[in-house]
Enzyme design. Sequence first.
Site, PDB file in Angstrom:
ATOM      1  N   LYS A 183       0.857  -1.191   0.000  1.00 57.85           N
ATOM      2  CA  LYS A 183       0.000   0.000   0.000  1.00 57.85           C
ATOM      3  C   LYS A 183       0.891   1.238   0.000  1.00 57.85           C
ATOM      4  O   LYS A 183       1.490   1.587   1.022  1.00 57.85           O
ATOM      5  CB  LYS A 183      -0.905   0.044   1.249  1.00 57.85           C
ATOM      6  N   GLU A 259      10.086   1.499  10.065  1.00 56.83           N
ATOM      7  CA  GLU A 259      11.051   2.586   9.798  1.00 56.83           C
ATOM      8  C   GLU A 259      10.304   3.889  10.014  1.00 56.83           C
ATOM      9  O   GLU A 259       9.436   4.242   9.211  1.00 56.83           O
ATOM     10  CB  GLU A 259      11.560   2.509   8.354  1.00 56.83           C
ATOM     11  N   CYS A 293      13.341  11.388   6.029  1.00 58.99           N
ATOM     12  CA  CYS A 293      13.364  10.937   7.432  1.00 58.99           C
ATOM     13  C   CYS A 293      14.694  11.272   8.084  1.00 58.99           C
ATOM     14  O   CYS A 293      14.743  11.585   9.266  1.00 58.99           O
ATOM     15  CB  CYS A 293      13.095   9.447   7.499  1.00 58.99           C
ATOM     16  N   GLU A 390       9.248  16.562  14.843  1.00 59.15           N
ATOM     17  CA  GLU A 390       9.740  16.263  13.497  1.00 59.15           C
ATOM     18  C   GLU A 390       8.929  17.157  12.553  1.00 59.15           C
ATOM     19  O   GLU A 390       7.723  16.961  12.388  1.00 59.15           O
ATOM     20  CB  GLU A 390       9.523  14.795  13.118  1.00 59.15           C
TER      21      GLU A 390
HETATM   22  P1  NAD Z   1       2.449   8.581   7.512  1.00 54.80           P
HETATM   23  O1  NAD Z   1       2.803   7.776   8.713  1.00 54.80           O
HETATM   24  O2  NAD Z   1       1.374   9.580   7.617  1.00 54.80           O
HETATM   25  O3  NAD Z   1       2.014   7.597   6.338  1.00 54.80           O
HETATM   26  C1  NAD Z   1       2.867   6.571   5.877  1.00 54.80           C
HETATM   27  C2  NAD Z   1       2.024   5.467   5.273  1.00 54.80           C
HETATM   28  O4  NAD Z   1       1.293   4.842   6.316  1.00 54.80           O
HETATM   29  C3  NAD Z   1       1.000   5.941   4.256  1.00 54.80           C
HETATM   30  O5  NAD Z   1       0.909   4.976   3.232  1.00 54.80           O
HETATM   31  C4  NAD Z   1      -0.282   6.008   5.075  1.00 54.80           C
HETATM   32  O6  NAD Z   1      -1.446   5.868   4.307  1.00 54.80           O
HETATM   33  C5  NAD Z   1      -0.086   4.814   5.994  1.00 54.80           C
HETATM   34  N1  NAD Z   1      -0.821   4.858   7.261  1.00 54.80           N
HETATM   35  C6  NAD Z   1      -1.118   5.937   8.023  1.00 54.80           C
HETATM   36  N2  NAD Z   1      -1.776   5.545   9.128  1.00 54.80           N
HETATM   37  C7  NAD Z   1      -1.878   4.186   9.074  1.00 54.80           C
HETATM   38  C8  NAD Z   1      -2.453   3.199   9.921  1.00 54.80           C
HETATM   39  N3  NAD Z   1      -3.065   3.519  11.054  1.00 54.80           N
HETATM   40  N4  NAD Z   1      -2.376   1.894   9.545  1.00 54.80           N
HETATM   41  C9  NAD Z   1      -1.748   1.543   8.403  1.00 54.80           C
HETATM   42  N5  NAD Z   1      -1.202   2.439   7.543  1.00 54.80           N
HETATM   43  C10 NAD Z   1      -1.250   3.745   7.887  1.00 54.80           C
HETATM   44  O7  NAD Z   1       3.814   9.196   6.993  1.00 54.80           O
HETATM   45  P2  NAD Z   1       4.039  10.151   5.727  1.00 54.80           P
HETATM   46  O8  NAD Z   1       3.536  11.507   6.079  1.00 54.80           O
HETATM   47  O9  NAD Z   1       3.568   9.479   4.489  1.00 54.80           O
HETATM   48  O10 NAD Z   1       5.647  10.158   5.650  1.00 54.80           O
HETATM   49  C11 NAD Z   1       6.422  10.938   6.463  1.00 54.80           C
HETATM   50  C12 NAD Z   1       6.921  10.142   7.656  1.00 54.80           C
HETATM   51  O11 NAD Z   1       7.621   8.986   7.215  1.00 54.80           O
HETATM   52  C13 NAD Z   1       7.916  10.925   8.480  1.00 54.80           C
HETATM   53  O12 NAD Z   1       7.654  10.734   9.841  1.00 54.80           O
HETATM   54  C14 NAD Z   1       9.256  10.299   8.079  1.00 54.80           C
HETATM   55  O13 NAD Z   1      10.280  10.455   9.019  1.00 54.80           O
HETATM   56  C15 NAD Z   1       8.879   8.876   7.878  1.00 54.80           C
HETATM   57  N6  NAD Z   1       9.861   8.187   7.040  1.00 54.80           N
HETATM   58  C16 NAD Z   1      10.735   7.317   7.640  1.00 54.80           C
HETATM   59  C17 NAD Z   1      11.717   6.679   6.882  1.00 54.80           C
HETATM   60  C18 NAD Z   1      12.716   5.736   7.515  1.00 54.80           C
HETATM   61  O14 NAD Z   1      13.426   5.036   6.794  1.00 54.80           O
HETATM   62  N7  NAD Z   1      12.807   5.690   8.835  1.00 54.80           N
HETATM   63  C19 NAD Z   1      11.774   6.914   5.501  1.00 54.80           C
HETATM   64  C20 NAD Z   1      10.862   7.794   4.929  1.00 54.80           C
HETATM   65  C21 NAD Z   1       9.901   8.427   5.714  1.00 54.80           C
END
Ligand code: NAD
Length: 487
Positions: A183, A259, A293, A390
């Site tokens: 997804k 992650e 991130c 963040e």
């Molecule tokens: P987000 O957590 O809002 O969404 C990420 C994904 O999770 C999306 O596909 C979203 O639809 C899904 N999602 C959200 N809530 C969910 C739930 N309850 N159950 C299942 N899926 C769910 O994050 P974002 O805004 O898309 O991305 C930014 C975040 O991602 C930042 O916090 C960033 O640090 C993190 N990030 C981490 C890494 C890493 O390697 N550690 C890499 C890239 C981004």
Amino acid sequence: MSLSFDPDTIPLPVGHFIGGELIPAGRVIGMRRPSDGKSYTDCPVAGPDLIERAADSAKAALKVSNWAGVRPRERTRALQAWADLIEAEAETLARIEALSSTRPVGQLVAGDIAITAEQIRFFAEFADKEGSELAPTDDASLGMIMSEPYGVVGAITPWNFPVSMAGWKLGPALAAGNAVVLKPSEMTPFSAVYLAQLAVRAGLPAGLINVVLGDGPTTGTALTGHPDIAKVSFTGSTRAGSAIMENVARTGVKPMTLELGGKSPQLVFADADLDKAASAIAGSVTFNAGQACVAATRLIVEKRVADRLTAAILEKMKAVRPGPTWDATTQYSPIISERQRARIDSIVRAAVAAGGECLTGGNSMDHPGYFYEPTLIADVDQANPAIVEEIFGPVLTVQTFESEEEALALSSHPTYGLASGLFTSDLSRTIRFARKLEAGTVWVNRYSRSRDHILPTGGYKRSGIGKDLGREAYLANRRTKSVLISL
Ligand code: NAD
């Protein structure tokens, strides 16, 4: 031919991709382009019925193709053919990605997509190199530690590097003999669909990669809670990671790789090459407009060189030029959405209200689309919102220290431990800090990943559990069984 393109002319694969078919079903979410704010298409939202269909399709593909049981080199070859096709189709993939996301088309072709193909080949090579082991037992027994895939892996990715994040999940899971239901983020869903279409065109069994589109609460929750999803691999915010842990605990028990978010410190000592440090730090916080991130967001610099370093960083931050992601010359990205831009702005304003001084930036850019000025905030204490939160935007704070102890204390964050940077020419200090910094990655005299994909990436503290990349990411997609035979 120039990579620049007209955003109104790009055909998008709008739909879920299940069993090799594009399925335009479900309720939809309206989508706007970050580069100009224009509404352009809708993202369908998969409910539990489509998750069921995707899980069934993955199980059937595993059974029919015997993907886990073929000679491992066959998996390597199939994945390499997919990587070749990704490279051949890089321009089309880049245009699909650039339209929805914050990634400029030029950077996608030269960077994200080329590296993703390389990482898929990297993981494909593990298929016939990591396996079961014999255990030391007495000579009346034979003990085996059998290594096996999980079956169907559920993967969820964020919007900031959609192709790269999909590659990090799909490469190791498939090489290890699993099928995947992926997804992508509802804000940038179509490049993952195209990647899966390319896999089928390259000869991978239809149904081995299924892509379900939709938001977290509906589609993500149904995916992580589905009984046939044997393992969850997630990249995104710490908030969503916690919600996923809760849902998995409520609906069953399964392993998870998470992650999550970061708030990475950069420690700069007076003996460092300051020009190099300035380029690396400004580069990191402006790359993808800080929406990474591991973005360098907390500069912690030795007091006697603070003014010099800050001036050099300011100059580089002020030099960025915004441009739409469909212009091949664009280097500075928009923010993903108006909502996210407003969130960045509100944290910057709260940081200033709490005593911070904005040395540059602090406003939206006067430009079409959701651009935000690179922002540098000084005079912040450890409780300042710009230190605690963040922000996920082009915002850097600066703090100073006079001793190693002070530097180390400032570098520690109560929530995050994803990455950290250290700039110094003192080898003993490098080793001391590499041991003490509480982060999953320590970059010294650089602040970026290299193409050494063997180095794992992942967080300490609430920045995550487990690793992407490296041997660890491959092994996280296999489980072990102990077999003891009495001879
Ligand atoms: P987000 O957590 O809002 O969404 C990420 C994904 O999770 C999306 O596909 C979203 O639809 C899904 N999602 C959200 N809530 C969910 C739930 N309850 N159950 C299942 N899926 C769910 O994050 P974002 O805004 O898309 O991305 C930014 C975040 O991602 C930042 O916090 C960033 O640090 C993190 N990030 C981490 C890494 C890493 O390697 N550690 C890499 C890239 C981004």
